[in-house]
Design an enzyme around this catalytic site. Structure first.
Site, mmCIF file in Angstrom:
data_model
loop_
_atom_site.group_PDB
_atom_site.id
_atom_site.type_symbol
_atom_site.label_atom_id
_atom_site.label_comp_id
_atom_site.label_asym_id
_atom_site.label_seq_id
_atom_site.Cartn_x
_atom_site.Cartn_y
_atom_site.Cartn_z
ATOM 1 N N ASP A 50 0.838 -1.199 0.000
ATOM 2 C CA ASP A 50 0.000 0.000 0.000
ATOM 3 C C ASP A 50 0.874 1.250 0.000
ATOM 4 O O ASP A 50 0.610 2.215 -0.724
ATOM 5 C CB ASP A 50 -0.908 0.014 1.235
ATOM 6 N N GLU A 68 1.165 -1.952 4.903
ATOM 7 C CA GLU A 68 -0.205 -2.230 4.503
ATOM 8 C C GLU A 68 -1.115 -1.488 5.475
ATOM 9 O O GLU A 68 -0.926 -1.577 6.699
ATOM 10 C CB GLU A 68 -0.507 -3.725 4.533
ATOM 11 N N LYS A 70 -5.029 -0.661 6.758
ATOM 12 C CA LYS A 70 -6.404 -1.160 6.755
ATOM 13 C C LYS A 70 -7.222 -0.374 7.781
ATOM 14 O O LYS A 70 -6.902 -0.390 8.977
ATOM 15 C CB LYS A 70 -6.445 -2.653 7.100
#
Length: 465
Positions: A50, A68, A70
Site C-alpha cells: 500500500d 499495509e 487497513k
C-alpha cells in the site's frame, strides 16, 4: 510465492485511486518523522505494498519499508495473510524489503494478545541487551503462545523479527501534523497558518503518489517555500552521517569500524577504495536528495579514515562540515582565523623526477623521521615538506589557521616540485585530519598513511579533485 508490481494485489488501488483516505492520512502524519530520518529518500503508494517508504542503503541500493494500511480490524486469517504477504516480499528480495508495518484502526481479540506481547518486548524489552537470556525466553514464549492458539508459527517468527504493528485513527492527521513537525523537525518554527500551508503542499504530493514517487527533495523544497526568508536556516541544517557499524537502515551511515581498528594496516587498496566510493555515494545522496550541503560527522576517527571522510564531503563539492571532537564542534562555514603562524615549515630537496613527494604534519608533537620507515620504503630520496608545531588547537580560529596554513603549504610544495603523488603523514588531532581532507582539492593524488603496530602503513589513496 513471489510478489511484483503487476500482481492483482498491487494494481487494484492504483487503478481505482479510491479508498486511499486512510493510508494517505497516515503518510501525511508520518512525513515529518521520515524526513527526520537521514537515509529517507522517497515514498510511493500502491507499488508492491500500500505504501513503500524508501531509504538510501549500502552500495547506493534502495531499502524499503513496506506498509499495509487497513481502516478496520482484520480477522485473524486476514491478519496472517498480510504477514504472509510481507514474508513473500522479503523472500523475493530480502536486501530490498527490510522492514514491514501493518497499520490498522484496531486489532481483534484473537490477534491483539500477540501484538501486545510484541509491544512489550520492543518497549521495555529494548532496555535489555539483544542477547539477554530473559529476552530470548520471552521470544520463545511468544512463539509458543502462537502455537498453542493455532496461529501459524513460521509467520509469528517472521513478525517477531520484521513487522511493526501500528494502531492508527485517520481522523487525527490534520490536527496532529503541527505537533509532528515540532517533534521531529524542531529547526522548523512555523506559525499555524504556515503549518497548514505546508500540510496542504504535502497532501498534493501524496495524492499523486500512486503514479510517481514523492521525493525527499520535493518535500524539502516545500519547507523552504513556506519558510520563505527563513529558508536559509533550514538549508544550513546539517545531515548527520553515522560512523560505525550497526546503524539502523533509516539512518545514513558508513561502516568504518574495521578501518579504525588494528586490522586497518592489512586493508587492501581495493578495500580502502570501496570505503571511499561508499562515502562518495552518501555525499551524492545528500546533495541530490536534500539540496543541503551541511554534514555532521564524529571526528574521533583514525587519521586515514578521518582524512578520507573529509575528502568525500569536500569543500569543492559544495559541502560544509561540522566535526564533533572532544566536546567541541568545528565548522567549515566559520572562517575567522587566529593571528600568526601555526606551523614551522621545513623543506628538503629531493628527486622529484617521478612526480612524487613526501609531507608530514605533526602537532602538538612532531611526526619525526619514522615517516621515512614506512612499510615498503622508497621515500627517503623524495622532496620533503615538514609542518610541525608545539601548539594545540583550542578554538575554531586556531583550527582554521592550522588547516589554512597546511593547505597553502601543500599547494606550494606540489607546484614547486610538479608532484603527481603526495605521500602524506599526519600526526595530529583527528578532527584536523578530517578538516584538512575536506580542503585537499587542487593538490594532486594523495597517498595516506596510518601508524599501526609500530610503523607507518599505506592506507587510502585520495584522487585529485
Amino acid at each position: 510465492m513471489t510478489v511484483g508490481l503487476l500482481e492483482r494485489e498491487s494494481t487494484g488501488g492504483a487503478t481505482a485511486r479510491v479508498g486511499f483516505e486512510y493510508q494517505d492520512a497516515y503518510v501525511l502524519q508520518s512525513l515529518p518523522r521520515w524526513l527526520a530520518q537521514s537515509a529517507f529518500s522517497h515514498v510511493v503508494s500502491e507499488a508492491v505494498g500500500d505504501v513503500e517508504v524508501c531509504y538510501f542503503g549500502p552500495d547506493a541500493a534502495v531499502r524499503r519499508m513496506m506498509l499495509e494500511a487497513k481502516d478496520y480490524a482484520l480477522t485473524a486469517p486476514a491478519f496472517w495473510e498480510e504477514v504472509q504477504r510481507f514474508k513473500n516480499a522479503h523472500s523475493t528480495s530480502p536486501l530490498e524489503f527490510v522492514r514491514f508495518g501493518l497499520v490498522c484502526r484496531d486489532y481483534n481479540t484473537k490477534t491483539s494478545p500477540f501484538i501486545e506481547k510484541l509491544a512489550r518486548l520492543r518497549g521495555v524489552g529494548s532496555s535489555y541487551q539483544s542477547n539477554s537470556v530473559i529476552l530470548e525466553q520471552d521470544r520463545k514464549d511468544v512463539i509458543e503462545w502462537a502455537r498453542t492458539y493455532g496461529h501459524p508459527v513460521e509467520l509469528a517468527e517472521f513478525a517477531l523479527q520484521h513487522v511493526d504493528f501500528v494502531t492508527y485513527a485517520a481522523g487525527s492527521a490534520d490536527a496532529a501534523f503541527p505537533g509532528e513537525l515540532e517533534q521531529h523537525l524542531p529547526s522548523i518554527d512555523l506559525s499555524g497558518k504556515e503549518s497548514a500551508r505546508l500540510r496542504d503542499l504535502f497532501k498534493r504530493h501524496i495524492a499523486r503518489s500512486s503514479s510517481s514517487p514523492v521525493q525527499r527533495k520535493e518535500l524539502e523544497a516545500d519547507i523552504c517555500s513556506v519558510l520563505d526568508q527563513r529558508g536559509d536556516a533550514w538549508l544550513s541544517t546539517p545531515t548527520r552521517v553515522q560512523l560505525g557499524g550497526g546503524a539502523s537502515f533509516e539512518l545514513l551511515g558508513l561502516d568504518v569500524e574495521t578501518f579504525n581498528g588494528p586490522e586497518r594496516g592489512k586493508k587492501s587498496p581495493e578495500e580502502w577504495s570501496t570505503l571511499s566510493r561508499a562515502a562518495a555515494a552518501a555525499a551524492s545522496f545528500i546533495k541530490t536528495s536534500t539540496g543541503r550541503g551541511g554534514v555532521l560527522l564524529d571526528g574521533k576517527q583514525r587519521m586515514s579514515t578521518a582524512c578520507l571522510l573529509g575528502h568525500a564531503f569536500t569543500a569543492a563539492g559544495g559541502f560544509t562540515l561540522r566535526v564533533e571532537h572532544n566536546g567541541n564542534v568545528f565548522r567549515t562555514d566559520l572562517h575567522e582565523k587566529a593571528a600568526g603562524a601555526f606551523f614551522s615549515e621545513v623543506r628538503r630537496p629531493g628527486d622529484s623526477l617521478g612526480g612524487q613527494g613526501v609531507a608530514w604534519l605533526g602537532f602538538p608533537s612532531p611526526v619525526g623521521s619514522d615517516a621515512l620507515l614506512a612499510r615498503g620504503g622508497g621515500l627517503a630520496g623524495l622532496p620533503m615538506l615538514s609542518l610541525e608545531s608545539g601548539r594545540a588547537v583550542g578554538s575554531q580560529e586556531e583550527m582554521n589557521l592550522a588547516v589554512a596554513q597546511a593547505k597553502a603549504a601543500l599547494m606550494s610544495f606540489r607546484a614547486a616540485n610538479r608532484l603527481e603523488l603526495l605521500h602524506l603523514f599526519v600526526k595530529a588531532p583527528s578532527a584536523f585530519a578530517m578538516l584538512l581532507g575536506h580542503r585537499l582539492n587542487g593538490i594532486c593524488k594523495v597517498q595516506l598513511y596510518d601508524w599501526v603496530n609500530g610503523m607507518y602503513c599505506a592506507t587510502a589513496i585520495l584522487d585529485a579533485a
